[in-house]
Scaffold this active site. Structure first.
Site, PDB file in Angstrom:
ATOM      1  N   ASP A 108       4.895  -1.719  -4.819  1.00 26.49           N
ATOM      2  CA  ASP A 108       4.410  -1.878  -3.459  1.00 26.49           C
ATOM      3  C   ASP A 108       2.910  -2.138  -3.458  1.00 26.49           C
ATOM      4  O   ASP A 108       2.197  -1.750  -4.390  1.00 26.49           O
ATOM      5  CB  ASP A 108       4.709  -0.626  -2.627  1.00 26.49           C
ATOM      6  CG  ASP A 108       6.204  -0.357  -2.509  1.00 26.49           C
ATOM      7  OD1 ASP A 108       6.988  -1.312  -2.626  1.00 26.49           O
ATOM      8  OD2 ASP A 108       6.571   0.811  -2.299  1.00 26.49           O
ATOM      9  N   LYS A 109       2.437  -2.753  -2.410  1.00 26.37           N
ATOM     10  CA  LYS A 109       1.021  -3.101  -2.301  1.00 26.37           C
ATOM     11  C   LYS A 109       0.117  -1.887  -2.486  1.00 26.37           C
ATOM     12  O   LYS A 109      -0.944  -1.978  -3.111  1.00 26.37           O
ATOM     13  CB  LYS A 109       0.762  -3.763  -0.936  1.00 26.37           C
ATOM     14  CG  LYS A 109      -0.660  -4.248  -0.727  1.00 26.37           C
ATOM     15  CD  LYS A 109      -0.793  -4.924   0.630  1.00 26.37           C
ATOM     16  CE  LYS A 109      -2.234  -5.335   0.898  1.00 26.37           C
ATOM     17  NZ  LYS A 109      -2.382  -5.994   2.221  1.00 26.37           N
TER      18      LYS A 109
END
Length: 261
Positions: A108-109
Site C-alpha cells: 500500500d502507498k
C-alpha cells in the site's frame, strides 16, 4: 548443445547501450567488436553468454534478468507508472531503465518495507501464485490491546468485511501497552495471501486499527537492515538461490551488492 543466439543490437539495447539506430551508427564507426573482430552488421547473431562483446573497448557484462531488493518508503506507489504519485520504479537509477523491472506484488502507498523488483516474470508468478502460499511477514503498530484471543482468531482465520475468510496466520505480540489511551501494541504477523489491505482489514475484523505497517520478509527474503527508506540493492547469489529453490552457494554477493539511495 544448441547455442542461444540473439541479435547483437537487441542484446546491447537491452543493456542500455543505446537504441538500434544508435548501435547501427556505432557499428559504422567501428566501435563494436565481437570476439576481437570489428562488427559490420549490428543485426548479426551473437551468444551473449559465450561471445566476448566490447563497445568502445569496454567489455559488456550480459545478464537477462535483474533482481532488486527495495526498502519502500511511504508515499510511493507499487507500480511502474502513475499519473499522480511517484512510483517505486522512479526510485531506481537510470542504469536499470533498459531492464523494464516491475514490483513483485504490491505494498500500500502508506506501507513501508520489503519489495522485490525484477523483470523475471516466471519468478514473479511463482512468488505471487495463490497456490504457492508464499509467507509474508509484517511488523505493525496497532491501536488496541492485542492479545491471546487475537492470536487464536488469526490462527483460525478471520472473516474480512467482504465475507472472505483468511487462511491461518501467525500473530506474535511484541509489546502491549495497556496504560496508553488508547492502548497500543506492536506485533509481527505472517500471512500466506495478499488480499487488498489484508493486514489492516484483519485487525479491523477484531476491533483494532493498524497505524503503521512495514513488510519485513517475503518467503526466504528478509528486509536488509542496512537499507534506508528508498534505498535498494541487487540480491545476493544466495538470496536468489533461496528464492528460486536452489541449493545455496557460498560465493557471496552477486554482480552488484551496492546500496543505492
Amino acid at each position: 548443445m544448441k547455442r542461444k543466439t540473439q541479435r547483437l543490437d537487441k542484446v546491447l539495447a537491452h543493456l542500455g547501450y543505446g537504441s538500434r539506430s544508435d548501435l547501427k551508427k556505432a557499428v559504422k564507426n567501428g566501435l563494436i567488436e565481437v570476439n576481437g573482430i570489428r562488427v559490420k552488421d549490428s543485426g548479426m547473431q551473437v551468444d551473449p553468454e559465450q561471445d566476448e562483446i566490447t563497445v568502445s573497448g569496454e567489455k559488456i557484462v550480459y545478464r537477462e534478468f535483474v533482481y532488486l531488493l527495495l526498502n519502500k518508503p511511504q508515499g510511493v506507489v507499487s507500480a511502474t507508472e502513475d499519473n499522480r504519485d511517484r512510483t517505486v520504479v522512479d526510485l531506481l537509477s537510470e542504469a536499470y531503465a533498459p531492464f523494464d523491472v516491475f514490483p513483485v506484488g504490491r505494498l500500500d502507498k502508506d506501507t513501508e518495507g520489503l519489495l522485490l523488483l525484477t523483470n523475471d516474470g516466471k519468478l514473479a508468478h511463482n512468488l505471487l501464485s495463490p497456490r504457492k502460499h508464499v509467507p509474508k511477514t509484517y511488523y505493525a503498530k496497532v491501536e488496541g490491546a492485542v492479545g491471546e484471543s487475537d492470536k487464536q482468531a488469526f490462527e483460525a482465520g478471520v472473516e474480512l468485511d467482504d465475507g472472505y475468510v483468511t487462511m491461518p496466520a501467525q500473530l506474535r505480540v511484541l509489546t502491549c501497552d495497556t496504560t496508553a489511551d488508547p492502548p497500543r501494541s506492536e506485533i509481527e504477523l505472517t500471512i500466506q495471501e495478499g488480499k487488498f489491505h489484508q493486514v489492516k482489514r484483519m485487525f479491523q475484523a477484531v476491533g483494532k486499527r493498524v497505524v503503521y505497517l512495514k513488510r519485513i520478509s517475503m518467503g526466504p527474503l528478509q528486509l536488509d537492515p542496512a537499507l534506508g527508506l528508498g534505498e535498494y540493492r541487487e540480491l545476493t547469489r544466495e538470496e536468489l538461490d533461496l528464492l528460486q529453490g536452489k541449493p545455496s552457494h557460498d560465493s557471496g554477493p552477486g554482480a552488484d551488492n551496492d546500496l543505492h539511495k
